[in-house]
Design an enzyme around this catalytic site. Structure first.
Site, PDB file in Angstrom:
ATOM      1  N   HIS A  83      40.678  40.378  38.385  1.00 23.73           N
ATOM      2  CA  HIS A  83      40.745  39.557  39.603  1.00 23.73           C
ATOM      3  C   HIS A  83      40.340  38.115  39.286  1.00 23.73           C
ATOM      4  O   HIS A  83      39.336  37.878  38.642  1.00 23.73           O
ATOM      5  CB  HIS A  83      39.791  40.182  40.633  1.00 23.73           C
ATOM      6  CG  HIS A  83      39.815  39.545  41.976  1.00 23.73           C
ATOM      7  ND1 HIS A  83      38.672  39.194  42.650  1.00 23.73           N
ATOM      8  CD2 HIS A  83      40.854  39.212  42.791  1.00 23.73           C
ATOM      9  CE1 HIS A  83      38.990  38.680  43.821  1.00 23.73           C
ATOM     10  NE2 HIS A  83      40.306  38.679  43.936  1.00 23.73           N
TER      11      HIS A  83
ATOM     12  N   ASP B 102      45.027  32.567  41.695  1.00 31.50           N
ATOM     13  CA  ASP B 102      45.459  31.917  42.934  1.00 31.50           C
ATOM     14  C   ASP B 102      46.010  30.523  42.643  1.00 31.50           C
ATOM     15  O   ASP B 102      45.436  29.785  41.835  1.00 31.50           O
ATOM     16  CB  ASP B 102      44.267  31.774  43.886  1.00 31.50           C
ATOM     17  CG  ASP B 102      43.549  33.086  44.107  1.00 31.50           C
ATOM     18  OD1 ASP B 102      44.156  33.999  44.685  1.00 31.50           O
ATOM     19  OD2 ASP B 102      42.384  33.220  43.661  1.00 31.50           O
TER      20      ASP B 102
ATOM     21  N   HIS C 113      41.002  29.020  44.294  1.00 30.71           N
ATOM     22  CA  HIS C 113      41.004  29.966  45.414  1.00 30.71           C
ATOM     23  C   HIS C 113      40.771  29.288  46.752  1.00 30.71           C
ATOM     24  O   HIS C 113      41.497  29.506  47.711  1.00 30.71           O
ATOM     25  CB  HIS C 113      39.935  31.035  45.180  1.00 30.71           C
ATOM     26  CG  HIS C 113      39.833  32.035  46.283  1.00 30.71           C
ATOM     27  ND1 HIS C 113      39.090  31.817  47.436  1.00 30.71           N
ATOM     28  CD2 HIS C 113      40.392  33.266  46.437  1.00 30.71           C
ATOM     29  CE1 HIS C 113      39.196  32.862  48.232  1.00 30.71           C
ATOM     30  NE2 HIS C 113      39.974  33.757  47.659  1.00 30.71           N
TER      31      HIS C 113
HETATM   32  O1  G3P Z   1      45.590  39.091  45.399  1.00 30.89           O
HETATM   33  C1  G3P Z   1      44.507  39.932  45.614  1.00 30.89           C
HETATM   34  C2  G3P Z   1      43.265  39.175  46.010  1.00 30.89           C
HETATM   35  O2  G3P Z   1      43.043  38.147  45.106  1.00 30.89           O
HETATM   36  C3  G3P Z   1      43.333  38.613  47.409  1.00 30.89           C
HETATM   37  O3  G3P Z   1      42.134  38.074  47.820  1.00 30.89           O
HETATM   38  O4  G3P Z   1      40.753  36.163  48.453  1.00 30.89           O
HETATM   39  O5  G3P Z   1      40.483  37.159  46.204  1.00 30.89           O
HETATM   40  O6  G3P Z   1      42.500  35.823  46.744  1.00 30.89           O
HETATM   41  P1  G3P Z   1      41.454  36.743  47.268  1.00 30.89           P
HETATM   42 MG    MG Z   2      43.699  36.097  44.914  1.00 33.70          MG
END
Ligand code: G3P
Ligand code: MG
Length: 250
Positions: free
Chosen positions: A16, A45, A58
């Site tokens: 992640h 992101d 992000h």
């Molecule tokens: O794409 C999965 C996840 O990254 C979505 O949540 O807020 O961590 O970008 P976030």
């Molecule tokens: Mg994400």
């Protein structure tokens, strides 16, 4: 119409924000940490700078993950590139920069990583972000390599990405999977459903998996929950804990 890649070409474990909790999120150092821990796929992101360059971050604002201030979309790329995007995480990462999408793609290729590229537009820039990011990915991604899986919470961004690069696979990203998920999947010609594991009930989990649609869950940091989701047949788990896959296999 984008058809679902068969067999599903993506690994089940996805680091992640590049490297989970091992390195500052959405940086090249994070991708290197993910790869070093044995991951073959990372999520990150992408947002636009004021002058329309896709960069990895992000938040809509700079304060949490850089030494800058204000909105990302109020700064030109050259200014964003001067910021420190690593020191907030720890002194070992001081000087780490916010990568452009182009730099990230080159890094992914050198590390031989698959990617889920989450299009994260600032409000008002949904279509522009989807279009520019998808165009860049389509033009830079090497032919023959497993294509990155695009996703977004923004249907408008995903539609613009589809128009710009119809052949890139897209996943629908939800906090909670809606009851009419299949309608959305068809409407967007998407290949997968991505959702928050915390809101995912057993019935919906079974429904999507039984339909044969790849289901990817974020952010799975508990071993027990990961085991449960894998046993149910999910296609992918986003995690911050880079040691989790090995722990589960041990
Ligand atoms: O794409 C999965 C996840 O990254 C979505 O949540 O807020 O961590 O970008 P976030
Ligand atoms: Mg994400």
């Amino acid at each position: 119409m984008t058809s679902r890649p068969t067999p599903w070409p993506y690994p089940r474990w996805i680091a992640h924000r590049g490297g989970g909790s091992a390195a500052p999120e959405n940086t090249l150092a994070a991708m290197r940490a993910g790869a070093a821990a044995g991951f073959r796929m990372v999520e990150f992101d992408v947002m636009l700078s004021r002058d329309g360059v896709p960069v990895l971050i992000h938040d809509e604002t700079l304060e949490r993950t850089t030494d800058g201030a204000g909105e990302v979309s109020a700064h030109d790329c050259a200014d964003l590139m001067r910021l420190d995007a690593g020191r907030w995480f720890g002194p070992a990462f001081a000087g780490e920069r916010m990568p452009t999408l182009a730099q990230a793609i080159d890094c992914l290729q050198s590390l031989q990583l698959c990617a889920n590229i989450e299009i994260k537009p600032a409000p008002g820039f949904e279509r522009e972000t989807g279009r520019i990011a998808a165009r860049m990915i389509a033009s830079r991604w090497p032919a023959g390599a497993v294509p990155p899986l695009l996703s977004s919470f923004s249907p408008a961004a995903l539609e613009a990405a589809r128009e710009a690069a119809p052949d890139l696979p897209r996943g629908l990203l939800f906090e909670t999977v809606p009851q009419d998920w299949a309608v959305h999947l068809r409407a967007h010609a998407a290949v997968s459903i991505h959702c928050d594991q915390a809101t995912l009930g057993d019935a919906m989990l079974r429904e999507v998996c039984d339909a044969g649609v790849p289901l990817l869950c974020y952010t799975v940091n508990a071993a027990g929950r990961a085991a449960e989701l894998l046993a149910a047949g999910v296609a992918g788990l986003f995690t911050d804990r880079l040691e989790l896959p090995q722990r589960l296999c041990a």
